[in-house]
Motif scaffolding. Structure first.
Motif, short mmCIF file in Angstrom:
data_model
loop_
_atom_site.label_atom_id
_atom_site.label_comp_id
_atom_site.label_asym_id
_atom_site.label_seq_id
_atom_site.Cartn_x
_atom_site.Cartn_y
_atom_site.Cartn_z
N ASN A 140 42.26 -45.53 -29.00
CA ASN A 140 42.22 -46.28 -27.75
C ASN A 140 40.94 -47.07 -27.58
O ASN A 140 40.81 -47.84 -26.62
CB ASN A 140 42.36 -45.32 -26.56
CG ASN A 140 43.51 -44.37 -26.73
OD1 ASN A 140 44.58 -44.79 -27.15
ND2 ASN A 140 43.31 -43.10 -26.45
N GLN B 165 41.10 -40.70 -31.78
CA GLN B 165 41.73 -41.57 -30.77
C GLN B 165 41.66 -43.03 -31.23
O GLN B 165 40.66 -43.46 -31.80
CB GLN B 165 41.06 -41.38 -29.40
CG GLN B 165 39.57 -41.60 -29.38
CD GLN B 165 39.10 -42.87 -28.70
OE1 GLN B 165 39.91 -43.73 -28.33
NE2 GLN B 165 37.80 -43.01 -28.51
N ALA C 271 48.33 -45.25 -25.28
CA ALA C 271 47.18 -44.45 -25.64
C ALA C 271 47.56 -43.44 -26.71
O ALA C 271 48.65 -42.87 -26.68
CB ALA C 271 46.66 -43.74 -24.41
#
Lengths: 114, 111
Positions: A27, A25, A2
């Motif tokens: 992810n 991010q 992650a």
């Protein structure tokens, strides 16, 4: 692995100035969160988002705005910064959905408002 | 209001002892209880979590004990090591999906 990246790592602002904290991010998580951490107060939720274009108020939203222009990016905006907003700010992403959610935190931004 | 309460605020144990960190919650709809740990200068990270269908969850030296009737749960760290020194946050969440964190317990393990 992650990956949640915050910028800047450190920021000094003046009272009344505008501050933007950024979070990215990789992810592909739907949910993103902004927390602030202060001694004696733990982690307090400011704003969160369930996906691009959505923002929701957390437990302490006053004085803060949030923006989620894309799945990857979530910003926290202080339009008129005050010394009481001096804190460490953490962004996090989470999978959301019916399953139990794990939050993946960024490295934090230390904000000082003079 | 503080929906998730942690105690003690700080805890010091000797290396090899079992550290016990306690939490309680108010919302009976909570159905997921994670513990996060945060080392000095770092960000929080998930350590271990439990759902109320179980009253115990183990992962190596870390064990969660859960008491649904009393709305309490605890983290036991067996054979504590200096490297376990950190701040530990318990949390709870229910149908809103939002995690509610406790204020944290700072653990110091003395060699």
């Amino acid at each position: 692995e992650a990956a949640v990246t915050q910028s800047p790592r450190n920021k000094v602002a003046v009272t009344g100035g505008k501050v933007t904290l950024s979070c990215n991010q990789t992810n592909n998580h739907n949910n993103m969160y902004w927390y602030r951490q202060d001694t004696g107060h733990g982690l307090r939720l400011i704003h969160y988002s369930y996906g691009a274009g959505s923002t929701e108020k957390g437990d302490i939203p006053d004085g803060y705005k949030a923006s989620r222009p894309s799945q990857e990016n979530f910003s926290l905006i202080l339009e008129l910064a005050t010394p009481s907003q001096t804190s460490v700010y953490f962004c996090a992403s989470g999978t959301g959905g019916a399953a139990a959610e794990t939050l993946y935190f960024g490295s934090g931004t230390r904000l000082t408002v003079l | 209001q503080q929906q998730v309460r942690q105690s003690p605020q700080s805890l010091t144990v000797w290396e090899g002892e079992t550290a016990i960190l306690n939490c309680s919650y108010e919302d009976s709809t909570f159905d997921y209880f994670p513990w996060y740990h945060q080392f000095p200068g770092e960000s929080p990270a998930l350590l271990i979590a439990i759902r109320p269908v179980s009253n115990k969850k183990e992962d190596g030296r870390f064990t969660i004990f859960f008491n649904k009737r009393e709305k309490k749960f605890s983290l036991h760290i067996a054979d504590s090591q200096p490297g376990d020194s950190a701040t530990y946050f318990c949390a709870g969440t229910g149908n809103t999906g939002k995690l509610i964190f406790g204020l944290g317990t700072t653990l110091q393990v003395q060699p």
